[in-house]
Design a protein around this motif. Sequence first.
Motif, mmCIF file in Angstrom:
data_model
loop_
_atom_site.group_PDB
_atom_site.id
_atom_site.type_symbol
_atom_site.label_atom_id
_atom_site.label_comp_id
_atom_site.label_asym_id
_atom_site.label_seq_id
_atom_site.Cartn_x
_atom_site.Cartn_y
_atom_site.Cartn_z
ATOM 1 N N GLY A 72 0.897 -1.336 0.069
ATOM 2 C CA GLY A 72 -0.020 -0.066 -0.091
ATOM 3 C C GLY A 72 0.950 1.212 -0.082
ATOM 4 O O GLY A 72 1.916 1.347 -0.768
ATOM 5 N N LYS A 73 0.297 2.189 0.922
ATOM 6 C CA LYS A 73 1.148 3.574 0.936
ATOM 7 C C LYS A 73 1.390 3.893 2.203
ATOM 8 O O LYS A 73 0.919 3.431 3.295
ATOM 9 C CB LYS A 73 0.180 4.663 0.359
ATOM 10 C CG LYS A 73 -0.161 4.241 -0.938
ATOM 11 C CD LYS A 73 -1.516 5.269 -1.691
ATOM 12 C CE LYS A 73 -1.748 5.222 -3.136
ATOM 13 N NZ LYS A 73 -2.812 6.202 -3.415
ATOM 14 N N GLU A 125 -2.535 3.240 3.446
ATOM 15 C CA GLU A 125 -3.042 2.040 3.054
ATOM 16 C C GLU A 125 -2.084 0.736 3.148
ATOM 17 O O GLU A 125 -0.914 0.895 3.310
ATOM 18 C CB GLU A 125 -3.108 2.164 1.431
ATOM 19 C CG GLU A 125 -4.316 3.129 0.967
ATOM 20 C CD GLU A 125 -4.450 3.071 -0.589
ATOM 21 O OE1 GLU A 125 -3.858 2.188 -1.065
ATOM 22 O OE2 GLU A 125 -4.938 3.897 -1.211
ATOM 23 N N ASN A 176 -2.762 -3.203 2.221
ATOM 24 C CA ASN A 176 -3.584 -4.291 1.454
ATOM 25 C C ASN A 176 -3.032 -5.553 1.667
ATOM 26 O O ASN A 176 -1.747 -5.728 1.504
ATOM 27 C CB ASN A 176 -3.906 -3.475 0.255
ATOM 28 C CG ASN A 176 -4.667 -2.357 0.383
ATOM 29 O OD1 ASN A 176 -5.487 -2.065 0.876
ATOM 30 N ND2 ASN A 176 -4.118 -1.604 -0.670
ATOM 31 N N ASP A 215 -7.377 0.104 10.323
ATOM 32 C CA ASP A 215 -8.483 0.783 10.669
ATOM 33 C C ASP A 215 -8.806 0.479 12.240
ATOM 34 O O ASP A 215 -9.629 1.175 12.456
ATOM 35 C CB ASP A 215 -9.755 0.637 9.692
ATOM 36 C CG ASP A 215 -9.436 0.967 8.169
ATOM 37 O OD1 ASP A 215 -8.725 2.034 8.229
ATOM 38 O OD2 ASP A 215 -9.904 0.400 7.423
#
Length: 226
Positions: A175-176, A211, A213, A225
């Motif tokens: 992700g980021k 992010e 994933n 989250d």
Amino acid sequence: SVLYGRPATLIQGISTIGSESISGLGQGRWQASEQLELAGGARWTHEKRSLAVLNRVTNLPTAVAPGTDKSSSKNWSPEFTITYTPTDTFTVFAAFKQAYKSGSFNIVVPAFPNENKRFGDEKVQGGEVGIKSRFADRALSLDIAGYYYRYSGLQTGVNEPSQNGLPILRTINAGKAEIYGVDFEAKYRPPTVDGLELRLAVNWNKTKFLELNNVPCWGGQRDIDG
């Protein structure tokens, strides 16, 4: 023979990675005025990698499908810096930079037929601003800089549920992320004490996933989250 209820040899094989890299770098500087300098450049990189996997559990080298794999990547990494020096003891600078870390293949995991072993490039963009200064007849120096960088295609190592009783460890593009902070450094050389230098360095840094994933979570773990 067995070890803790499992075969002593779980897997035996040979993984060979071939790599070819071509790169070019160009840089330039322009003294716009006595106090202002502009500098810039870019690096172009073209990489090719190949993977060959042989399974030797039976001591007979046998290619594991797909047997061989290939990947390639091209990247432009520019950078730009502006430097302002109003006096010979005070400098202000700002810089933009872009870079990347090339992808490759996972070779520490067991070889399963038709498995995709590739992971892609990781890229980062960002910059920094700061000042460099000298005081007290250059006996005291104070330097401070703030920076921010943002990552995409983040290469992350993960542990996955086992297949055929073998642990799966691999690198994926998860992700980021972003990282930012401040560096401060001070030096002082007392004029009355020859050879003595006092130093102070302080860094504040914060890293954050934006992010994340395709990363498996085990029981009791929370996702990004959570």
